[in-house]
Scaffold this active site. Structure first.
Site, PDB file in Angstrom:
ATOM      1  N   TYR A   1      -0.291  -1.473  14.387  1.00  0.00           N
ATOM      2  CA  TYR A   1      -0.435  -0.026  14.435  1.00  0.00           C
ATOM      3  C   TYR A   1      -1.340   0.317  15.613  1.00  0.00           C
ATOM      4  O   TYR A   1      -2.324  -0.391  15.879  1.00  0.00           O
ATOM      5  CB  TYR A   1      -1.169   0.485  13.198  1.00  0.00           C
ATOM      6  CG  TYR A   1      -0.375   0.795  11.961  1.00  0.00           C
ATOM      7  CD1 TYR A   1       0.833   1.491  12.005  1.00  0.00           C
ATOM      8  CD2 TYR A   1      -0.886   0.452  10.712  1.00  0.00           C
ATOM      9  CE1 TYR A   1       1.514   1.812  10.835  1.00  0.00           C
ATOM     10  CE2 TYR A   1      -0.208   0.777   9.537  1.00  0.00           C
ATOM     11  CZ  TYR A   1       0.992   1.456   9.609  1.00  0.00           C
ATOM     12  OH  TYR A   1       1.647   1.787   8.461  1.00  0.00           O
TER      13      TYR A   1
ATOM     14  N   ASN B   1      -0.996   6.316   8.508  1.00  0.00           N
ATOM     15  CA  ASN B   1      -1.557   6.068   7.171  1.00  0.00           C
ATOM     16  C   ASN B   1      -2.637   4.994   7.268  1.00  0.00           C
ATOM     17  O   ASN B   1      -3.733   5.261   7.739  1.00  0.00           O
ATOM     18  CB  ASN B   1      -0.464   5.709   6.162  1.00  0.00           C
ATOM     19  CG  ASN B   1      -0.837   6.155   4.757  1.00  0.00           C
ATOM     20  OD1 ASN B   1      -0.986   7.354   4.547  1.00  0.00           O
ATOM     21  ND2 ASN B   1      -1.004   5.242   3.823  1.00  0.00           N
ATOM     22  N   ALA B   2      -2.331   3.768   6.822  1.00  0.00           N
ATOM     23  CA  ALA B   2      -3.164   2.594   7.120  1.00  0.00           C
ATOM     24  C   ALA B   2      -4.596   2.661   6.604  1.00  0.00           C
ATOM     25  O   ALA B   2      -5.461   1.931   7.083  1.00  0.00           O
ATOM     26  CB  ALA B   2      -3.175   2.322   8.637  1.00  0.00           C
ATOM     27  N   GLU B   3      -4.873   3.562   5.652  1.00  0.00           N
ATOM     28  CA  GLU B   3      -6.235   3.671   5.106  1.00  0.00           C
ATOM     29  C   GLU B   3      -7.255   3.914   6.212  1.00  0.00           C
ATOM     30  O   GLU B   3      -8.405   3.471   6.141  1.00  0.00           O
ATOM     31  CB  GLU B   3      -6.618   2.420   4.288  1.00  0.00           C
ATOM     32  CG  GLU B   3      -5.860   2.261   3.017  1.00  0.00           C
ATOM     33  CD  GLU B   3      -4.425   1.825   3.211  1.00  0.00           C
ATOM     34  OE1 GLU B   3      -3.523   2.633   2.910  1.00  0.00           O
ATOM     35  OE2 GLU B   3      -4.189   0.705   3.665  1.00  0.00           O
TER      36      GLU B   3
ATOM     37  N   ASN C   1       5.704   7.052  10.074  1.00  0.00           N
ATOM     38  CA  ASN C   1       5.342   6.070   9.057  1.00  0.00           C
ATOM     39  C   ASN C   1       5.600   6.649   7.672  1.00  0.00           C
ATOM     40  O   ASN C   1       4.962   7.631   7.281  1.00  0.00           O
ATOM     41  CB  ASN C   1       3.854   5.719   9.186  1.00  0.00           C
ATOM     42  CG  ASN C   1       3.486   4.514   8.350  1.00  0.00           C
ATOM     43  OD1 ASN C   1       3.616   3.384   8.808  1.00  0.00           O
ATOM     44  ND2 ASN C   1       3.034   4.733   7.126  1.00  0.00           N
ATOM     45  N   GLU C   2       6.552   6.071   6.995  1.00  0.00           N
ATOM     46  CA  GLU C   2       6.841   6.485   5.614  1.00  0.00           C
ATOM     47  C   GLU C   2       6.968   8.000   5.498  1.00  0.00           C
ATOM     48  O   GLU C   2       6.335   8.630   4.640  1.00  0.00           O
ATOM     49  CB  GLU C   2       5.765   5.954   4.663  1.00  0.00           C
ATOM     50  CG  GLU C   2       5.727   4.444   4.599  1.00  0.00           C
ATOM     51  CD  GLU C   2       4.859   3.901   3.483  1.00  0.00           C
ATOM     52  OE1 GLU C   2       4.008   4.665   2.973  1.00  0.00           O
ATOM     53  OE2 GLU C   2       5.035   2.732   3.116  1.00  0.00           O
TER      54      GLU C   2
ATOM     55  N   TYR D   1       5.521  -3.013  -1.876  1.00  0.00           N
ATOM     56  CA  TYR D   1       4.286  -3.647  -2.371  1.00  0.00           C
ATOM     57  C   TYR D   1       4.452  -3.941  -3.863  1.00  0.00           C
ATOM     58  O   TYR D   1       3.752  -3.374  -4.696  1.00  0.00           O
ATOM     59  CB  TYR D   1       3.080  -2.733  -2.135  1.00  0.00           C
ATOM     60  CG  TYR D   1       2.753  -2.570  -0.672  1.00  0.00           C
ATOM     61  CD1 TYR D   1       1.826  -3.415  -0.069  1.00  0.00           C
ATOM     62  CD2 TYR D   1       3.388  -1.616   0.118  1.00  0.00           C
ATOM     63  CE1 TYR D   1       1.531  -3.292   1.281  1.00  0.00           C
ATOM     64  CE2 TYR D   1       3.105  -1.491   1.468  1.00  0.00           C
ATOM     65  CZ  TYR D   1       2.173  -2.330   2.036  1.00  0.00           C
ATOM     66  OH  TYR D   1       1.884  -2.212   3.369  1.00  0.00           O
TER      67      TYR D   1
ATOM     68  N   GLU E   1       6.971  -3.449   6.029  1.00  0.00           N
ATOM     69  CA  GLU E   1       5.695  -3.835   5.421  1.00  0.00           C
ATOM     70  C   GLU E   1       6.040  -4.438   4.077  1.00  0.00           C
ATOM     71  O   GLU E   1       6.709  -3.798   3.264  1.00  0.00           O
ATOM     72  CB  GLU E   1       4.795  -2.610   5.170  1.00  0.00           C
ATOM     73  CG  GLU E   1       4.246  -1.963   6.397  1.00  0.00           C
ATOM     74  CD  GLU E   1       3.471  -0.682   6.057  1.00  0.00           C
ATOM     75  OE1 GLU E   1       2.910  -0.580   4.950  1.00  0.00           O
ATOM     76  OE2 GLU E   1       3.466   0.222   6.906  1.00  0.00           O
TER      77      GLU E   1
ATOM     78  N   TYR F   1      -8.483  -7.148   2.588  1.00  0.00           N
ATOM     79  CA  TYR F   1      -7.135  -7.020   2.041  1.00  0.00           C
ATOM     80  C   TYR F   1      -6.693  -8.214   1.198  1.00  0.00           C
ATOM     81  O   TYR F   1      -5.568  -8.299   0.741  1.00  0.00           O
ATOM     82  CB  TYR F   1      -6.131  -6.797   3.189  1.00  0.00           C
ATOM     83  CG  TYR F   1      -5.056  -5.784   2.889  1.00  0.00           C
ATOM     84  CD1 TYR F   1      -5.302  -4.425   3.034  1.00  0.00           C
ATOM     85  CD2 TYR F   1      -3.802  -6.171   2.447  1.00  0.00           C
ATOM     86  CE1 TYR F   1      -4.327  -3.489   2.755  1.00  0.00           C
ATOM     87  CE2 TYR F   1      -2.807  -5.242   2.156  1.00  0.00           C
ATOM     88  CZ  TYR F   1      -3.077  -3.905   2.318  1.00  0.00           C
ATOM     89  OH  TYR F   1      -2.105  -2.964   2.039  1.00  0.00           O
TER      90      TYR F   1
HETATM   91  C1  GAL Z   1       1.874   1.725   3.240  1.00  0.00           C
HETATM   92  C2  GAL Z   1       1.528   2.385   4.565  1.00  0.00           C
HETATM   93  C3  GAL Z   1       0.450   1.602   5.277  1.00  0.00           C
HETATM   94  C4  GAL Z   1      -0.675   1.296   4.339  1.00  0.00           C
HETATM   95  C5  GAL Z   1      -0.148   0.578   3.134  1.00  0.00           C
HETATM   96  C6  GAL Z   1      -1.179   0.219   2.109  1.00  0.00           C
HETATM   97  O1  GAL Z   1       2.563   2.557   2.412  1.00  0.00           O
HETATM   98  O2  GAL Z   1       2.653   2.479   5.380  1.00  0.00           O
HETATM   99  O3  GAL Z   1       0.010   2.326   6.377  1.00  0.00           O
HETATM  100  O4  GAL Z   1      -1.263   2.493   3.973  1.00  0.00           O
HETATM  101  O5  GAL Z   1       0.765   1.386   2.485  1.00  0.00           O
HETATM  102  O6  GAL Z   1      -2.156  -0.556   2.648  1.00  0.00           O
END
Ligand code: GAL
Length: 963
Positions: A87, A131-133, A191-192, A254, A298, A365
């Site tokens: 990113y 996004n990416a926190e 992104n999403e 995820y 991802e 992480y």
């Molecule tokens: C995804 C997003 C990422 C990050 C991840 C959680 O949905 O695209 O940027 O936020 O979740 O770590």
């Protein structure tokens, strides 16, 4: 046979054409650039080669040390990745509209150069929203003041994204594989983006057109938030999906289940069949697009952690550890996802004011490479998977095979076949895949070689991918119940779980000579079929030399998992022994290896028959040839020496927060005079705008002083925005009223509140008053919901004092004094000490008093502790160091104070004693000088009193390796 349409990206030919020209053959090929990037429904095809894109995510903005980018990228390459996904964080580079900074730790050219040098392809993900926190999901602070809806086709927003794309695309474009000057192979827009209305469609089209106009030639994709079928290429014919201006469809997943912030662990989940093994239906087929490769942009490699948690990273590293990796990534492989990006592989640190409200400073992480840059055990499993997908080429073009039933209903077999080579793949996994029972079973393998009944065992969270009917370096593999890790001419490395039985069947027209060079097992040749059956138990390393009458010799290395972890595939070599092998260069009979050792380690090298001299990190290593075609070092490589770290005993101390005192001169501060704001949190009617972003103060702490005359109020009610675990402190006429903290430890923490301070009776006098408020802004919200959540006000939003007419209050505001030109826009907020250089190494603190730790008194407000220390880490030692505050065994305690940690001026994170959980803060080499003096400055903001004072502080070793 299915129609196998190849879409090719031919550099200039692709410009502005949307989906690019089909098939790179013919006259156009003559004008083609040096590299071609194409794909079909099976896989990416790079320079004509089908390629399994095995990618891991790392964020350069989370590692403020370019030298360590090389370290991390080399480690990723060493553990089997051929691609890094990156990113780019808009806000990290842009302190103000029209201002972009790509110098120093923000040098993305350098990052992309290093990735190329290391030998990794790059998936470039510049957002604009990521996004990416990260603060505002990557949006710069100044974007919060825009009128138009972000992530839409609003004109002001698109003008802003144009700015960013112009800047970042110029860099990415220079590093594209297609024009032969780099290794970028894919480009993500947005992104999403889960809203799919016209405004978003126009927006995506705009981003795509802009990227192409900026010279981005590589295929463009978007990452769907789940496998919803949002934004699929027009070529796809899967019903129920939403077409978008993309070349490839990708989705994020995820599904692993997680460790909870209270320390409990969710029940295991099942690995979804998000591809060709799926039940089909409206969005069936490979990943909701049937013309492009199965692509997980991802896929969970861990999860982030929240303020107030007990600290989930160690748990996550195990929960999403080896068993998870085999089951979930293995299921993806069986589903023909041939582009997999694991998020994260190296999480790093959300240093400075990077964290979004949901996270604290560590972004470890639970990833394969921990925040201190050390390989976790799960990295070794990734290595076996990464080497496998890159070694066994037929994996890049498979279709679903015939159903295969195991002898036990507790097990499921996912079967795929490469129609061109006849190679069969079998994923054996528990049924359901979350089960962890101990199952021994058989299943049938039927290939062109005949039918076999194969015994296998799965115990605990596990899955195995077996290969049948495969050309193993000129030796025909009928099947093996050991998994293939990698192979190169003359040698193949297989692996299995320690103590489990294995069998490998190879086929030869005449009986080969078989010799067990190490370990034991049985071998039997059947002249009727030509099958050579090797049976053994996985334990340590079994070395079997097979010499066929005609045909290339093969040394089979069969390792248990711990032994497999000792092997490194570097280009055309296989090396066993060291902690890490980074690079190998062969020139004229000399082999130069570089890498790391921790303990003393043996060294054995396969694949270098012509080599007679070897160096390890430029030091000569005596080697001798061994049976089986390898070279063996005569003596072990030296391990790392231990290092000693200085104690941080003496600290200089000074109190600040003079802004709280009535006589403080704020005449140089900005007067709050705006009446209009685009923030989503408007001031109460009749009040001026107070939100910090409207006055250009986007990050960290911001001070307010509200002046009014007359009777003092009995209460002051303040609406404020502070992000995750944000803080507000207030004083009336210099008397401390108290502090308020936003609650934490929930997935969507509250980021603003209205709080009331009671004014003590002795202050309720008539006269001139000043209410001083300090708000700690722990980040802007992300905008995942496309609802302008990043525009929620930060700092004071509105303040009401009973009995005081709001318009009679004059407010002055002060945040960060400017942008640190070296450390960037997210390094500093507006504490008095920061505004006056107290965080910087050169600051003269001689006149300050001294204190030792733990301290037993604190002021209400902020005080600074500074110390310097020398480090003498030997040049050949990579010491990863951290700073630990308090007792790491206690995630949070009852002390109401927090600390901003400045190391040589770099803001490396925030410790919050009563919120937690983080005690140890990684200090990357580069920020820390390993051979020289270092300065630590701690800004301690406390509720005051004995119990809320700074605890012990010491340096910690996160890992030591010799290089
Ligand atoms: C995804 C997003 C990422 C990050 C991840 C959680 O949905 O695209 O940027 O936020 O979740 O770590």
């Amino acid at each position: 046979m299915r129609l196998n349409r190849v879409r090719a990206f031919l550099g200039a030919c692709a410009l502005g054409l949307g989906l690019a020209a089909v098939v790179p053959a013919g006259p156009a090929a003559a004008a083609a650039p040096r590299h071609t990037i194409a794909f079909d429904q099976y896989s990416m095809i790079i320079d004509g080669q089908r390629t399994y894109v095995w990618s891991g995510e790392m964020h350069p903005f989370r590692l403020p040390s370019p030298a360590l980018w090389r370290d991390v990228l080399q480690k990723m390459k060493a553990i089997g990745f051929n691609t890094v996904s990156v990113y780019f964080d808009w806000g990290y580079h842009s302190p103000a509209q029209g201002v972009y900074d790509f110098t120093g730790v923000r040098d993305m050219d350098q990052l992309l150069d290093i990735a190329d040098e290391v030998g990794l392809y790059v998936i470039a993900r510049p957002g604009p929203y990521i996004n990416a926190e990260t603060d505002g999901g990557g949006f710069p602070g100044w974007l919060t003041t825009q009128a138009g809806r972000a992530r839409s086709d609003a004109a002001d927003y698109l003008a802003a994204t144009d700015e960013w794309q112009s800047a970042i695309d110029a860099i990415i474009a220079r590093h594209q594989l297609s024009n032969g000057t780099g290794s970028v192979i894919l480009y993500q827009i947005e992104n999403e983006l889960a809203a799919t209305g016209t405004a978003q469609r126009n927006y995506l089209q705009h981003l795509r057109d802009k990227a192409r106009a900026d010279g981005i030639q590589v295929p463009i994709f978007h990452n769907d938030r789940g496998r919803n079928g949002y934004w699929v290429p027009a070529s796809s014919t899967v019903p129920g999906t939403v077409p978008g201006p993309v070349d490839l469809y990708a989705f994020d997943g995820y599904p692993g289940g997680s460790c909870h912030t209270d320390g409990s662990v969710g029940s295991p989940s099942n690995a979804p069949d998000w591809g060709i093994q799926g039940a089909g239906g409206a969005k069936g087929g490979a990943s909701a697009s049937n013309t492009t490769p199965g692509f997980a942009a991802e896929f969970g490699g861990g999860w982030f952690d929240y303020w107030g948690s007990v600290g989930t990273y160690p748990c996550t590293a195990v929960r999403e550890g080896p068993g998870y990796e085999r089951v979930f990534y293995g299921t993806n492989i069986a589903n023909r996802l041939t582009i997999q990006n694991i998020y994260m592989v190296s999480g790093g640190t959300s240093w400075g004011w990077l964290p979004a409200p949901v996270v604290y400073s560590s972004y470890d992480y639970g990833a394969a490479i921990d925040e201190g840059r050390q390989l976790r055990p799960k990295a070794q499993t990734l290595k076996t998977l990464g080497y496998f997908v890159q070694s066994v080429a037929p994996l890049t073009k498979v279709d679903k095979g015939a159903d295969v039933a195991a002898s036990s209903p507790a097990v499921r077999i996912e079967h795929t076949v490469n129609a061109d080579t006849g190679t069969n793949f079998y994923l054996a996994v528990h049924n359901p895949s979350s089960a962890t029972t101990d199952d021994s079973f058989t299943f049938p393998i039927t290939t062109a070689d005949g039918s076999y009944t194969v015994p296998l065992r799965l115990t605990g969270q596990d899955a195995k991918t077996l290969v049948a009917d495969y050309d193993l370096e000129g030796n025909h593999l009928v099947y093996s119940t050991s998994e293939i890790e990698t192979h190169l001419p003359g040698v193949a490395l297989l692996h299995g779980r320690d103590g489990e039985a294995g069998e490998t069947v190879l086929r030869y027209p005449a009986e080969p000579a078989v010799r067990f060079l190490a370990g034991s097992g049985e071998s039997a040749y059947d002249p009727a079929t030509g099958d050579l059956r090797l049976t053994y138990t996985h334990h340590g390393l079994i070395k079997i030399q097979i010499t066929a009458p005609d045909g290339p010799a093969l040394t089979l290395l069969i390792a248990d998992e711990d032994t497999a972890a000792q092997f490194w595939r570097v280009d055309d070599l296989l090396v066993r022994g060291p902690e890490l092998v980074r690079t190998a260069k062969v020139r004229g009979g000399r082999l130069a290896l570089t890498g790391d050792t921790k303990a003393a380690a043996p060294l054995e090298i396969w694949g270098a028959p012509a080599v007679h001299r070897v160096t390890w990190n430029d030091r000569p290593v005596a080697v001798r040839p061994a049976v089986g075609g390898s070279l063996v070092a005569v003596r072990d490589l030296a391990g790392a020496r231990q290092i000693t770290l200085p104690e941080l005993t003496t600290w200089r101390y000074a109190a600040e927060s003079p802004e709280a005192t009535p006589g403080f001169d704020d005449s140089g501060w900005r007067t709050a005079d705006q009446t209009v704001t685009n923030s989503t949190t408007k001031p109460p009617a009749g009040q001026v705008v107070l939100t910090a972003d409207d006055y250009g103060f986007h990050h960290g702490d911001v001070w307010y002083r509200g002046h009014f005359d007359g009777a003092a109020p009995t209460t002051a009610s303040v609406t404020w925005g502070g992000g995750g675990a944000g803080l507000m402190q207030a004083w009336l006429d210099g008397t401390y009223l108290g502090q308020k903290v936003l609650p934490n430890a929930v997935a969507t923490p509250p980021t603003r509140a209205t709080d009331t301070f009671a004014i003590p009776p002795e202050l309720q006098v008539t006269g001139s008053h000043v209410l001083s408020i300090m708000v700690r802004n722990n980040g802007h919200n992300e905008d995942g919901g496309v609802n302008d959540a990043h525009k929620e006000g930060r700092g004071v939003i509105g303040a009401t004092f009973d009995g005081v007419v709001p318009s009679s209050v004059t407010w002055r505001i002060q945040g960060a004094a400017g942008v640190d030109p070296v450390r960037g826009p997210l390094n500093n907020g507006g504490l008095y000490g920061e505004r006056n250089g107290w965080s910087l190494p050169g600051f003269k603190d001689r006149s300050w008093s001294t204190r030792s730790l733990p301290d037993n008194s604190a002021i209400s407000g902020t005080a600074w502790y500074r110390t310097t220390f020398g480090l003498k880490i030997p040049a050949d030692i990579d010491a990863s160091l951290g700073l630990t505050i308090g007792d790491p065994a206690v995630p949070h305690n009852a002390r109401h104070y927090r600390v901003l940690i400045f190391v040589n001026g770099w803001n490396m994170g925030q410790y919050i004693a009563d919120v937690g959980p983080q005690h140890t803060f990684a200090l990357p080499t580069g920020v820390l000088n390993p051979r020289g003096r270092n300065t630590i400055a701690l800004a301690v903001t406390s509720d005051g009193g004995e119990a809320n004072a700074l605890e012990t502080v010491h340096l910690t070793t996160l890992g030591v390796a010799r290089r």
